[in-house]
Design an enzyme around this catalytic site. Structure first.
Site, PDB file in Angstrom:
ATOM      1  N   GLY A   1      71.975  33.047 -89.368  1.00 54.51           N
ATOM      2  CA  GLY A   1      72.227  32.221 -90.553  1.00 54.51           C
ATOM      3  C   GLY A   1      70.958  32.092 -91.378  1.00 54.51           C
ATOM      4  O   GLY A   1      69.995  31.464 -90.947  1.00 54.51           O
TER       5      GLY A   1
ATOM      6  N   VAL B   1      74.227  28.499 -88.741  1.00 55.52           N
ATOM      7  CA  VAL B   1      75.281  28.908 -89.676  1.00 55.52           C
ATOM      8  C   VAL B   1      75.910  27.664 -90.304  1.00 55.52           C
ATOM      9  O   VAL B   1      75.663  26.546 -89.856  1.00 55.52           O
ATOM     10  CB  VAL B   1      76.367  29.766 -88.979  1.00 55.52           C
ATOM     11  CG1 VAL B   1      75.757  31.035 -88.417  1.00 55.52           C
ATOM     12  CG2 VAL B   1      77.069  28.984 -87.883  1.00 55.52           C
TER      13      VAL B   1
ATOM     14  N   LYS C   1      71.234  12.923 -85.075  1.00 57.16           N
ATOM     15  CA  LYS C   1      71.247  13.599 -86.373  1.00 57.16           C
ATOM     16  C   LYS C   1      72.278  12.940 -87.296  1.00 57.16           C
ATOM     17  O   LYS C   1      71.998  12.633 -88.462  1.00 57.16           O
ATOM     18  CB  LYS C   1      71.560  15.080 -86.164  1.00 57.16           C
ATOM     19  CG  LYS C   1      71.945  15.844 -87.379  1.00 57.16           C
ATOM     20  CD  LYS C   1      70.760  16.146 -88.273  1.00 57.16           C
ATOM     21  CE  LYS C   1      71.235  16.838 -89.524  1.00 57.16           C
ATOM     22  NZ  LYS C   1      70.200  17.349 -90.350  1.00 57.16           N
TER      23      LYS C   1
ATOM     24  N   CYS D   1      74.700  17.373 -96.361  1.00 56.83           N
ATOM     25  CA  CYS D   1      74.701  16.659 -95.076  1.00 56.83           C
ATOM     26  C   CYS D   1      75.316  15.276 -95.097  1.00 56.83           C
ATOM     27  O   CYS D   1      76.095  14.939 -94.200  1.00 56.83           O
ATOM     28  CB  CYS D   1      73.275  16.546 -94.554  1.00 56.83           C
ATOM     29  SG  CYS D   1      72.671  18.088 -93.895  1.00 56.83           S
TER      30      CYS D   1
HETATM   31  C1  UDX Z   1      69.213  14.839 -96.066  1.00 61.42           C
HETATM   32  C2  UDX Z   1      68.259  14.150 -95.090  1.00 61.42           C
HETATM   33  O1  UDX Z   1      67.254  13.433 -95.835  1.00 61.42           O
HETATM   34  C3  UDX Z   1      67.622  15.163 -94.167  1.00 61.42           C
HETATM   35  O2  UDX Z   1      66.807  14.516 -93.179  1.00 61.42           O
HETATM   36  C4  UDX Z   1      68.725  15.981 -93.470  1.00 61.42           C
HETATM   37  O3  UDX Z   1      68.161  16.994 -92.664  1.00 61.42           O
HETATM   38  C5  UDX Z   1      69.658  16.610 -94.497  1.00 61.42           C
HETATM   39  O4  UDX Z   1      70.184  15.598 -95.360  1.00 61.42           O
HETATM   40  P1  UDX Z   1      68.940  16.225 -98.309  1.00 61.42           P
HETATM   41  O5  UDX Z   1      70.420  16.110 -98.414  1.00 61.42           O
HETATM   42  O6  UDX Z   1      68.314  17.562 -98.482  1.00 61.42           O
HETATM   43  O7  UDX Z   1      68.438  15.685 -96.894  1.00 61.42           O
HETATM   44  O8  UDX Z   1      68.278  15.268 -99.410  1.00 61.42           O
HETATM   45  P2  UDX Z   1      67.881  13.732 -99.505  1.00 61.42           P
HETATM   46  O9  UDX Z   1      66.523  13.656-100.076  1.00 61.42           O
HETATM   47  O10 UDX Z   1      68.114  12.984 -98.264  1.00 61.42           O
HETATM   48  O11 UDX Z   1      68.866  13.192-100.650  1.00 61.42           O
HETATM   49  C6  UDX Z   1      70.275  13.127-100.467  1.00 61.42           C
HETATM   50  C7  UDX Z   1      70.925  12.551-101.695  1.00 61.42           C
HETATM   51  O12 UDX Z   1      70.640  11.162-101.842  1.00 61.42           O
HETATM   52  C8  UDX Z   1      70.484  13.214-103.014  1.00 61.42           C
HETATM   53  O13 UDX Z   1      71.589  13.400-103.850  1.00 61.42           O
HETATM   54  C9  UDX Z   1      69.522  12.211-103.596  1.00 61.42           C
HETATM   55  O14 UDX Z   1      69.432  12.295-104.992  1.00 61.42           O
HETATM   56  C10 UDX Z   1      70.164  10.903-103.153  1.00 61.42           C
HETATM   57  N1  UDX Z   1      69.206   9.783-103.079  1.00 61.42           N
HETATM   58  C11 UDX Z   1      68.194   9.791-102.162  1.00 61.42           C
HETATM   59  C12 UDX Z   1      69.357   8.702-103.936  1.00 61.42           C
HETATM   60  O15 UDX Z   1      70.275   8.664-104.763  1.00 61.42           O
HETATM   61  N2  UDX Z   1      68.472   7.648-103.842  1.00 61.42           N
HETATM   62  C13 UDX Z   1      67.445   7.631-102.941  1.00 61.42           C
HETATM   63  O16 UDX Z   1      66.691   6.640-102.921  1.00 61.42           O
HETATM   64  C14 UDX Z   1      67.305   8.747-102.081  1.00 61.42           C
HETATM   65  P1  ADP Z   2      72.862  25.607 -94.139  1.00 59.84           P
HETATM   66  O1  ADP Z   2      72.615  24.624 -95.263  1.00 59.84           O
HETATM   67  O2  ADP Z   2      73.403  24.928 -92.900  1.00 59.84           O
HETATM   68  O3  ADP Z   2      71.686  26.473 -93.865  1.00 59.84           O
HETATM   69  P2  ADP Z   2      74.143  27.803 -95.586  1.00 59.84           P
HETATM   70  O4  ADP Z   2      75.561  27.920 -96.049  1.00 59.84           O
HETATM   71  O5  ADP Z   2      73.047  27.708 -96.608  1.00 59.84           O
HETATM   72  O6  ADP Z   2      74.104  26.541 -94.605  1.00 59.84           O
HETATM   73  O7  ADP Z   2      73.779  29.026 -94.642  1.00 59.84           O
HETATM   74  C1  ADP Z   2      74.529  29.443 -93.559  1.00 59.84           C
HETATM   75  C2  ADP Z   2      74.475  30.970 -93.470  1.00 59.84           C
HETATM   76  O8  ADP Z   2      75.092  31.366 -92.242  1.00 59.84           O
HETATM   77  C3  ADP Z   2      75.210  31.727 -94.577  1.00 59.84           C
HETATM   78  O9  ADP Z   2      74.301  32.574 -95.263  1.00 59.84           O
HETATM   79  C4  ADP Z   2      76.306  32.544 -93.834  1.00 59.84           C
HETATM   80  O10 ADP Z   2      76.500  33.839 -94.385  1.00 59.84           O
HETATM   81  C5  ADP Z   2      75.699  32.653 -92.437  1.00 59.84           C
HETATM   82  N1  ADP Z   2      76.686  32.923 -91.386  1.00 59.84           N
HETATM   83  C6  ADP Z   2      77.868  32.309 -91.139  1.00 59.84           C
HETATM   84  N2  ADP Z   2      78.476  32.814 -90.054  1.00 59.84           N
HETATM   85  C7  ADP Z   2      77.657  33.795 -89.567  1.00 59.84           C
HETATM   86  C8  ADP Z   2      77.720  34.710 -88.436  1.00 59.84           C
HETATM   87  N3  ADP Z   2      78.739  34.684 -87.575  1.00 59.84           N
HETATM   88  N4  ADP Z   2      76.698  35.568 -88.268  1.00 59.84           N
HETATM   89  C9  ADP Z   2      75.646  35.583 -89.126  1.00 59.84           C
HETATM   90  N5  ADP Z   2      75.523  34.754 -90.183  1.00 59.84           N
HETATM   91  C10 ADP Z   2      76.519  33.880 -90.417  1.00 59.84           C
END
Ligand code: UDX
Ligand code: ADP
Length: 476
Positions: A22, A103, A233, A289
């Site tokens: 991935g 992935v 997580k 996430c």
């Molecule tokens: C999040 C977690 O922070 C990270 O630890 C995990 O691994 C993946 O999910 P991410 O989604 O990349 O990371 O971004 P993050 O900075 O957490 O922001 C998430 C959302 O919340 C964004 O849309 C951001 O704009 C919003 N946000 C964040 C707010 O609106 N206000 C804040 O004060 C903080």
């Molecule tokens: P994340 O944010 O979790 O990294 P993404 O969608 O950005 O998720 O990336 C996941 C990647 O995993 C994609 O590029 C997809 O093509 C790849 N992937 C999914 N299934 C498989 C598989 N069976 N073997 C190899 N790569 C895979």
């Protein structure tokens, strides 16, 4: 004397070869950092998506498939030395001692758990592939965001279909945030490694720990059992999302009173028990996430009959949906309840600044609500492509792709876009928006000229003095 970076733990083989399945937002940056910090380990990132791998291998580092500050510098340092991107999945699995599964695990769009549970089909396919290919003992690390108990599912698949080789399954959830991924990886608050409490499980945990200890202090690498690691997580993301939803609900109250959300964030943030981070009111949280992990938590709680627990966490998502629709409704009512045929410019489509990721971006929901009212929309985002924007809208299935393309256009010129526009909505907090010549933009626009700031980016006094009808989320 030079200290060798080669990892050797007790009786375990030297770790010289790892692979990651991935090459996405998690796998790509994480493996790039591991490769750059552990020059003696060969790191191969594999993906079934040939285009994605081609982009990772592109000579022009501006064409990497994801945008992250600092990423291209790290990739250029390690690529083709000890960092490789390839579509040869089986070969990489065969050669690696440690295999990371990274992935995608989207929310299910069908069947049991639809709209809530994580779809594990990609993870399961990976596990089956590892079982088929592996000829010697491997440590398999789950890195994707996964529901609790996935490690045991992976284990069961590997044990029942493998070639009699020993697999140790570890959970090593990723806490990096997009836009700051490289910094988060290089200077992680903590790394979590969950594994079995058996001697071989402990050995596997120590082996993986020692990789991170190449650049992080030992005390930041926490070892737990698998369940705690997986659940941590989900809980970390649920708590963070809950903070954003909490402050966002208060932003609605501020708009009805004379209170100012920024002053409230500051006042409560000074309490060291609350802390000042993650208290920025916004048009809503997005990203791959937060929503997915909470939905997962809700699903798991319901499946154990814990309805009150599930309902509690579900409110975080309900509040987030409310914030997005509240913002769009405020725009419509401010524009005299009719936006049909009116030109509205959207600044920003990514779910936050410094990323080209648009998954669950609040901009999608706001645009959809405005399109429902037949507004004519022009979108500008410095990093998101037109294809991505249309794909996000088409995915909603609210209207036909033709209709989306008729009503919404994407532009590369944020200033020209404002000519004869009725309103601008700021949906991502890109720094460049602050540097624009807002006086010139005001001149361009139809009057009254509205700016709806969903990220609290601009200065209220300046915007009012320029003549704008300026709305800033969380302020009356
Ligand atoms: C999040 C977690 O922070 C990270 O630890 C995990 O691994 C993946 O999910 P991410 O989604 O990349 O990371 O971004 P993050 O900075 O957490 O922001 C998430 C959302 O919340 C964004 O849309 C951001 O704009 C919003 N946000 C964040 C707010 O609106 N206000 C804040 O004060 C903080
Ligand atoms: P994340 O944010 O979790 O990294 P993404 O969608 O950005 O998720 O990336 C996941 C990647 O995993 C994609 O590029 C997809 O093509 C790849 N992937 C999914 N299934 C498989 C598989 N069976 N073997 C190899 N790569 C895979």
């Amino acid at each position: 004397m030079q200290i060798s970076h080669v990892i050797q733990i007790k009786n375990m083989k030297k770790i010289t070869n790892i692979c990651c399945i991935g090459a996405g937002y998690v796998g790509g940056p994480t493996m790039s950092v591991i490769a750059s910090q552990c020059p003696d380990i060969k790191v191969t990132v594999v993906d079934i998506n040939q285009d994605r791998i081609n982009s990772w291998n592109d000579e022009d580092l501006d064409n990497l498939p994801i945008y992250e500050p600092g990423l291209k510098e790290i990739v250029s340092k390690a690529r083709n030395k000890n960092l490789f991107f390839s579509t040869e999945v089986d070969k990489a699995i065969d050669e690696a001692q440690i295999i990371f599964i990274s992935v995608n695990t989207p929310t299910k769009t069908y069947g049991k758990g639809k709209g809530q549970a994580a779809d594990l089909k990609f993870v399961e396919l990976c596990a089956r592939n590892i079982a088929k290919v592996a000829k010697d003992d491997k440590i398999v690390v789950e890195k994707s965001t996964l529901p609790v108990r996935t490690a045991s599912a992976i284990k069961s698949i590997l044990q029942h279909t493998g070639n009699k080789v020993n697999f140790e399954i570890l959970s090593n959830p990723e806490f990096l945030a997009e836009g700051t991924a490289i910094e988060d990886l290089l200077n992680a608050d903590r790394v979590l490694i969950g594994g079995d409490d058996t001697p071989s499980g402990q050995e596997a945990k120590d082996t993986l720990s020692s990789i991170y200890e190449q650049w992080l202090p030992k005390e930041r690498v926490l070892q737990t059992n698998v369940w705690s690691s997986e659940l941590s997580k989900l809980v970390a993301n649920a708590f963070l999302a809950q903070r954003v939803s909490s402050i966002n609900t208060i932003s609605a109250l501020c708009e009805k009173t004379d209170a100012n959300i920024q002053e409230i964030s500051r006042a409560i943030g000074y309490d060291s028990r609350i802390g000042s981070k993650f208290l920025n009111a916004s048009v809503g949280f997005g990203g791959s996430c937060f929503q997915k992990d909470i939905l997962n938590l809700v699903y798991i709680a319901r499946s154990y009959g814990l309805m009150e627990v599930a309902d509690y966490w579900e409110q975080v998502i309900i509040a987030n949906d409310y914030q997005k629709s509240r913002f769009a409704e405020h725009m419509i009512s401010s524009l005299y309840n009719t936006i049909s045929g009116k030109k509205i410019v959207l600044y920003g489509w990514a779910f936050k600044k410094d990323t080209n990721d648009t998954r669950e971006s609040p901009a999608i929901a706001v645009a959809d609500a405005l399109l429902e009212e037949q507004a004519e929309i022009l979108v500008y985002d410095p990093k998101v492509s037109a294809e991505r924007i249309y794909a996000d809208l088409d995915y909603l299935n609210t209207r036909s792709p033709e209709e989306n393309r008729r009503l919404l256009k994407v532009t590369n010129d944020p200033i020209e876009a404002t000519a004869k526009a009725h309103a601008i909505a700021i949906l991502t907090e890109w720094d460049e928006f602050k540097t624009y010549d807002w006086a010139a933009i005001y001149e361009n626009m139809l009057k009254p000229a509205f700016v709806f700031d969903g990220r609290r980016l601009l200065d209220t006094e300046t915007m009012n003095s320029l003549g704008f009808n300026y709305y800033k989320i969380g302020q009356s």
